[in-house]
Design an enzyme around this catalytic site. Structure first.
Site, short mmCIF file in Angstrom:
data_model
loop_
_atom_site.label_atom_id
_atom_site.label_comp_id
_atom_site.label_asym_id
_atom_site.label_seq_id
_atom_site.Cartn_x
_atom_site.Cartn_y
_atom_site.Cartn_z
N THR A 1 0.80 -1.23 0.00
CA THR A 1 0.00 0.00 0.00
C THR A 1 0.83 1.28 0.00
O THR A 1 0.59 2.18 -0.80
CB THR A 1 -0.96 -0.02 1.19
OG1 THR A 1 -1.94 -1.02 0.93
CG2 THR A 1 -1.67 1.31 1.37
N HIS B 1 -7.64 -9.39 2.74
CA HIS B 1 -6.67 -10.02 3.63
C HIS B 1 -7.34 -11.07 4.52
O HIS B 1 -6.81 -12.16 4.71
CB HIS B 1 -6.00 -8.98 4.53
CG HIS B 1 -4.88 -8.25 3.86
ND1 HIS B 1 -3.76 -8.88 3.39
CD2 HIS B 1 -4.72 -6.93 3.58
CE1 HIS B 1 -2.95 -7.97 2.85
NE2 HIS B 1 -3.51 -6.79 2.94
N ASP C 1 -3.28 5.80 7.55
CA ASP C 1 -2.39 6.94 7.30
C ASP C 1 -1.74 6.85 5.93
O ASP C 1 -1.67 7.83 5.19
CB ASP C 1 -1.35 7.09 8.44
CG ASP C 1 -0.40 5.91 8.61
OD1 ASP C 1 -0.57 4.89 7.91
OD2 ASP C 1 0.52 6.01 9.46
ZN LIG Z 1 -3.02 -5.05 1.90
#
Ligand SMILES: [Zn+2]
Length: 557
Positions: free
Chosen positions: A87, A312, A170
């Site tokens: 990410t 996930h 974040d």
């Molecule tokens: Zn991920």
């Protein structure tokens, strides 16, 4: 930086002028905008190109994706040019147009001094800010990013531009926000509210409270997560709702209905459901309604991460993943209608992509219907999805193995600080060793790591070329992943189908992070009335740099 390959160059606007592009970029130079543009950038976390290609055409005509397909251009395959497809590397690459080697954002997490993994954006100099003001909690910042972002360029060009970024994490908010946003907001599941950090502001904007405060996010969890369209999910999912391997997050359960009241940490459960995206989109709508200035351009950067948490925990083949996509589609459709009402259908444009892809859970490898490409004679999948074994790697077990190998080679000591997917970090004592002992230690660790057949390459970070090779070979992808002075000693690259356990539910679920196309290719949708061709689909691969190029042009820069 050179990203050219024969195949990619054909579709890249940035290719050398001596080549004739096979695909004419569908974006013409936009006419001088009559009024300042509202440009919405959306990153759907874990939105693989293979998922979009196979599932988006199955979505209903009244949803968000059908509208994007009717009104915009769909590039079916946008490729990252780095190997660690996670990410933070993905978002930072999208918003800077540079790979991790240049951005310095090499992974999601790094080990702290004691070896515990923390966000790569954690900044001891910053503090968490809630709706009650600054707290004592350590916050996150953009300090580690080495290059400017799209938002930074906009701020420089148009100092009064309105820049708002919203995410569930974040690393989803900060790269879109750049260094000087009007607001950068992300969700904190422990505090159960959206927050920012003192890097950006000492107070949250007043307009954000009604959509981003604790009362608002609690209201989103008042009813259990149920299937939006049970018949649709049942007809498409290849696995049962109680598929083995799905992760049970804090006793939240692995089958529908998912009742938030049963979760030990309801905020974490909310993120892993369509309600997380709904929270982000509610804040996005509040930003357009309240923070926009009709005289100035607006960049609204959104990261929708529920898709990643769902993937996930339950895997991309699960009922949960199918329903998440179905509900994301419906939520986007409603959001677009709200944008129409607020700024007019021609008043907003949108660039939507993903930060990385995903692979099936190991337990699904025995479900033939979930791997149809494996039944064909060729046994080859255009997205490089494997037919062999899938497997999880536990980063902490590998850290212990490498520590033991180092002790065997050079004697007692604490030599390994930790493993943060996909990197191995050494302790200060190990880094201070004389060269010959350090060599023996590193060689022993490399030999130990190579005993894992799930690892395809074990690379010493200091050995990467000063000039990365061109193209999309694994060497080139690895090279573009590793920044100078990375702080890490080794890069562990997994085989197709092996992955580092993301740790949400250790030993269950799945993850991403490999250099293969199932993880490295994402879709790109661009909707810009009067500027981008409507109803067009482009199959030729394009590079990740196209995301920033498109947004830059739509912002009139
Ligand atoms: Zn991920």
């Amino acid at each position: 930086m050179r990203l050219k390959t024969a195949a990619l160059c054909l579709a890249l606007a940035a290719c050398s002028s001596s080549r004739t592009p096979a695909v004419t970029a569908p974006v013409a130079a936009p006419p001088e905008p009559a009024r300042p543009p509202v440009v919405v950038t959306v990153v759907v976390d874990q939105f693989a190109a293979w998922i979009a290609a196979e599932r988006v055409p199955l979505l209903p005509d009244d949803g968000g994706f059908a509208r994007l397909r009717r009104e915009g251009t769909w590039f079916r395959q946008m490729r990252y040019m780095h190997a660690a497809t996670d990410t933070a590397p993905g978002h930072s690459s999208l918003y800077t147009g540079q790979p991790p080697r240049e951005t310095g954002i090499l992974a999601n997490e790094v080990p702290d001094a004691r070896g515990a993994r923390v966000s790569i954006l954690r900044d001891e100099a910053s503090r968490v800010v809630t709706f009650d003001g600054p707290t004592d909690g350590v916050g996150s910042s953009i300090a580690r990013l080495r290059v400017p972002t799209l938002a930074d360029a906009l701020r420089e060009r148009v100092p009064g531009a309105v820049i708002v970024s919203v995410s569930l994490k974040d690393r989803g908010a900060i790269f879109g926000a750049g260094r000087h946003p009007d607001a950068a907001l992300w969700y904190d599941p422990g505090r159960d509210t959206f927050i920012t950090s003192t890097t950006y502001a000492n107070a949250l904007p007043a307009w954000a409270r009604s959509a981003g405060g604790t009362d608002a996010v609690r209201a989103l969890r008042a009813t259990p997560w149920t299937l939006l369209d049970a018949a649709w999910v049942r007809s498409h999912a290849a696995t049962p709702d109680d598929q083995r391997g799905e992760g049970d997050l804090d006793a939240w359960g692995t089958t529908f209905p998912h009742d938030f009241a049963h979760a030990r940490r309801p905020g974490g459960a909310m993120r892993a459901s369509p309600r997380g995206d709904q929270a982000v989109l509610a804040l996005a709508e509040a930003a357009v309604a309240n923070a926009r200035n009709a005289e100035r351009p607006m960049l609204l950067a959104l990261s929708l991460s529920s898709n990643d948490y769902v993937g996930h925990l339950f895997g991309p083949d699960s009922w949960e993943a199918w329903d998440q996509l179905r509900q994301l589609d419906a939520s986007l459709g409603r959001f677009f209608t709200r944008l129409d009402a607020l700024v007019g259908p021609r008043g907003w444009s949108l660039v939507l992509s993903g930060d990385h892809g995903i692979v099936s859970m190991p337990e699904v490898q025995t479900v033939a219907a979930a791997r149809p490409w494996c039944a064909s004679d060729a046994g080859r999948d255009p997205w490089e999805r494997p037919c062999g074994a899938l497997s999880r790697l536990d980063p902490d077990v590998i850290a212990q193995e490498l520590q033991a190998a180092a002790v065997s080679a050079i004697g007692p000591g604490t030599w390994v600080r930790g493993v943060a997917d996909p990197y191995v970090y050494l302790t200060p004592e190990a880094q201070a060793l004389p060269p010959d002992r350090a060599r023996r230690m590193i060689d022993a660790m490399i030999r130990r790591a190579r005993q894992h057949e799930e690892l395809e390459r074990v690379v010493e970070t200091t050995t990467v070329a000063a000039q990365c090779p061109e193209g999309e070979g694994v060497e080139a992808l690895l090279c573009r992943s590793i920044p100078s002075e990375s702080g890490a000693a080794l890069f562990l690259q997994s085989r197709a189908g092996a992955f580092f356990d993301a740790g949400y539910t250790l030993g269950f679920g799945t993850s991403h992070g490999s250099p293969y196309l199932f993880d490295r290719a994402v879709p790109l949708f661009v909707r810009a009335p009067g500027t981008v061709e409507a109803g067009r689909v482009i199959d030729e691969p394009i590079a990740f740099t196209r995301f920033r190029e498109m947004a830059t042009r739509l912002l009139g820069m």
